[in-house]
Design a protein around this motif. Structure first.
Motif, short mmCIF file in Angstrom:
data_model
loop_
_atom_site.label_atom_id
_atom_site.label_comp_id
_atom_site.label_asym_id
_atom_site.label_seq_id
_atom_site.Cartn_x
_atom_site.Cartn_y
_atom_site.Cartn_z
N LEU A 1 0.81 -1.22 0.00
CA LEU A 1 0.00 0.00 0.00
C LEU A 1 0.85 1.27 0.00
N GLU A 2 2.07 1.19 0.48
CA GLU A 2 2.92 2.39 0.47
C GLU A 2 3.28 2.80 -0.95
N HIS A 3 3.02 1.94 -1.93
CA HIS A 3 3.32 2.24 -3.32
C HIS A 3 2.07 2.64 -4.12
N VAL A 4 0.95 2.84 -3.44
CA VAL A 4 -0.28 3.29 -4.08
C VAL A 4 -0.41 4.79 -3.81
N PHE A 5 -0.41 5.60 -4.87
CA PHE A 5 -0.25 7.05 -4.73
C PHE A 5 -1.45 7.85 -5.23
N TRP A 6 -2.61 7.23 -5.39
CA TRP A 6 -3.75 7.94 -5.99
C TRP A 6 -4.06 9.25 -5.28
N SER A 7 -3.78 9.32 -3.97
CA SER A 7 -4.14 10.50 -3.16
C SER A 7 -3.03 11.54 -3.12
N ASN A 8 -2.06 11.44 -4.04
CA ASN A 8 -0.93 12.36 -4.04
C ASN A 8 -0.05 12.15 -2.82
N GLY A 9 0.06 10.91 -2.43
CA GLY A 9 0.88 10.49 -1.31
C GLY A 9 0.71 8.99 -1.13
N PRO A 10 1.55 8.35 -0.34
CA PRO A 10 1.40 6.91 -0.13
C PRO A 10 0.13 6.59 0.64
N GLU A 11 -0.50 5.47 0.31
CA GLU A 11 -1.74 5.09 0.98
C GLU A 11 -1.53 4.87 2.47
N THR A 12 -0.30 4.59 2.87
CA THR A 12 0.02 4.41 4.28
C THR A 12 0.22 5.73 5.01
N GLY A 13 0.24 6.85 4.28
CA GLY A 13 0.43 8.16 4.90
C GLY A 13 -0.88 8.79 5.32
N SER A 14 -0.79 9.92 5.99
CA SER A 14 -1.96 10.66 6.46
C SER A 14 -1.87 12.11 6.01
N PRO A 15 -2.97 12.68 5.54
CA PRO A 15 -2.97 14.09 5.14
C PRO A 15 -2.70 15.00 6.32
N SER A 16 -1.97 16.07 6.09
CA SER A 16 -1.73 17.07 7.13
C SER A 16 -1.44 18.39 6.45
N VAL A 17 -1.35 19.46 7.23
CA VAL A 17 -1.04 20.77 6.67
C VAL A 17 0.41 20.84 6.22
N ASP A 18 1.20 19.82 6.55
CA ASP A 18 2.61 19.82 6.19
C ASP A 18 2.92 18.96 4.96
N ASN A 19 1.89 18.41 4.32
CA ASN A 19 2.13 17.67 3.09
C ASN A 19 1.05 18.03 2.07
N LYS A 20 1.11 17.40 0.91
CA LYS A 20 0.18 17.74 -0.18
C LYS A 20 -0.79 16.61 -0.45
N GLN A 21 -0.92 15.67 0.50
CA GLN A 21 -1.81 14.53 0.28
C GLN A 21 -3.27 14.99 0.29
N CYS A 22 -4.08 14.33 -0.53
CA CYS A 22 -5.49 14.68 -0.66
C CYS A 22 -6.17 14.73 0.70
N PRO A 23 -6.79 15.86 1.07
CA PRO A 23 -7.43 15.95 2.38
C PRO A 23 -8.60 15.01 2.54
N GLY A 24 -9.18 14.56 1.44
CA GLY A 24 -10.30 13.63 1.51
C GLY A 24 -9.89 12.18 1.31
N LYS A 25 -8.61 11.88 1.46
CA LYS A 25 -8.09 10.54 1.20
C LYS A 25 -8.88 9.46 1.91
N ASN A 26 -9.00 9.55 3.21
CA ASN A 26 -9.68 8.51 3.99
C ASN A 26 -11.17 8.47 3.68
N PHE A 27 -11.74 9.63 3.42
CA PHE A 27 -13.16 9.71 3.10
C PHE A 27 -13.47 9.01 1.79
N VAL A 28 -12.63 9.22 0.78
CA VAL A 28 -12.86 8.62 -0.54
C VAL A 28 -12.81 7.09 -0.45
#
Length: 438
Positions: free
Chosen positions: A370-397
């Motif tokens: 899952l760390e190699h799945v990047f659909w959310s503009n970040g690894p699926e194992t990561g979490s969105p925060s104000v310090d990265n560019k991962q999709c804020p709705g990642k978990n919701f989607v």
């Protein structure tokens, strides 16, 4: 990105931009009307990193020069904000706000207790749908507006999928192929920005709906120092462009891949898993946790057909970029571009990457992938925060997509889709068979 394996920089980034304007136009024509745009350049240069022009380009979109990143080693530099520019505003915990699930902030996931999640499908699938897109579009719009605004935008056609797409289409038209002949499409869509005045009436209709029903959601932005009017327009963009737009790409793709799969009876396996997990109760977060095949299937669709294909970032500093086999010097100011459909089919990471494998992300090894799945503009194992560019709705989607498919198999036994066709900028998914639950 650190050069942790000490790969030697042996050559400049391959590729060329061509003559001013002409080079960009030729690359644009090849991108929209040629075949294997990235693959043939990758093979020609013997590299998964190379220089190329990306649409729309000059004369009215002057900055077309990018360095393309097509492998799992180089692509994650786009997530490193120390190396390039990007940012997003704080996430709205949309599902929790509407009572669909109680959110566990510490674990960044729904709590296992909480209300029922079902009902997303009920009543919206006609007995004999001729086309899947409008049905899934209506489900997405109803769910999103009820979740965030506590108001169903589909009631009385207050908002419609067609209306939203009339607003969003001109924004993405310069980088899409609408299927028109080049002599029409190039001057009309790819040469200059489409004036906002053309879609202004439709956008004002969207604004009026959100102003009338979005006060609670907008108020969540005020503690973050965001002006209410700015928050309103960000909320519209978040729901109608980002989330609705992404779901109306992802959901039909999910149904299509499951429909086409024939190595084993995937629909029967999903149906059995869903109904066993729900048992005599209802569809809640705990039941969703008992559906590993369904979850893996969703992730595999996101891997093989990510809803957003392109990511950009401009280098802030000089640094060394690695691929799996070599390294390149990147200069500050250069634009980096990642083409995700090839990145998430990297054969170095994924076995049989071109093949849809619904069980790919099951078990311990699957979870590691899952760390190699990047659909959310970040690894699926990561979490969105104000310090990265991962999709804020990642978990919701991910959550709402799992809910959709689980609820579908609580109401239906099986389905079959026909051949996909193209209509404008959208793929059309005809539904040829739909069997209700016995």
């Amino acid at each position: 990105m650190s050069n942790d394996r000490n790969l030697e920089v042996k050559r400049e980034v391959p590729g060329e931009y061509g003559a001013p304007i002409l080079g960009a136009v030729l690359d644009r024509l090849d991108r929209f009307y040629g075949k294997n745009f990235f693959e043939k350049r990758r093979d020609e240069y013997g590299s998964t990193v190379f220089r190329v022009n990306m649409p729309p380009g000059p004369p009215f979109f002057p900055d077309s020069k990018v360095i393309a990143l097509l492998d799992q080693k180089s692509f994650p530099v786009l997530f490193d904000l120390t190396q390039h520019h990007d940012r997003w505003i704080p996430e709205l915990r949309a599902a929790a706000a509407a009572g669909y699930a109680e959110w566990d902030a510490e674990r960044n996931k729904p709590k296992k207790s909480g209300g029922l999640l079902g009902g997303i499908v009920s009543g919206l699938f006609p007995d004999d749908p001729l086309e899947l897109n409008p049905v899934l579009g209506k489900i997405a719009l109803r769910f999103l507006t009820k979740t965030v605004l506590d108001k169903d935008a589909t009631e009385g056609n207050a908002l419609t999928e067609t209306g939203i797409k009339l607003w969003t289409a001109p924004q993405i038209a310069p980088v899409l192929n609408a299927g028109l002949p080049a002599v029409i499409q190039e001057p009309l869509l790819h040469t200059a920005p489409i004036p906002f005045i053309i879609v202004a009436p439709e956008y004002q209709k969207i604004v009026r709906f959100f102003k009338a029903n979005g006060e609670r959601a907008v108020s969540l932005a005020v503690p973050h120092g965001i002006d209410p009017d700015e928050a309103l327009h960000n909320l519209i963009f978040f729901i109608c462009f980002n989330t609705f737009g992404g779901l109306t790409i992802l959901w039909p793709a999910l149904f299509k891949h499951v429909s086409d799969f024939n190595e084993f009876d995937l629909q029967a396996k999903l149906r059995e898993e869903v109904r066993r997990a729900v048992g005599g109760g209802g569809l809640d977060a705990a039941a969703l946790g008992g559906m590993p095949l369904l979850q893996s299937t969703v992730y595999e669709v996101m891997r093989i057909e990510p809803p957003v294909q392109s990511q950009y970032g401009r280098a802030k500093v000089d640094f060394v970029l690695e691929t799996h086999v070599e390294a390149f010097k990147i200069k500050a100011g250069e634009m980096l571009y990642g083409y995700q459909p090839l990145v998430t089919r990297d054969p170095v990471v994924f076995e049989e990457p071109e093949k849809f494998k619904p069980r790919r992300f099951m078990g311990e090894e699957g979870q590691r992938l899952l760390e190699h799945v990047f659909w959310s503009n970040g690894p699926e194992t990561g979490s969105p925060s104000v310090d990265n560019k991962q999709c804020p709705g990642k978990n919701f989607v991910v959550l709402v997509t799992r809910i959709l498919f689980a609820d579908f198999f609580l109401h239906y036994d099986s389905f079959k889709l026909g051949d996909v066709s193209i209509s404008g900028t959208s793929s059309v998914y005809p539904c040829t068979e739909l069997k209700k639950r016995a």
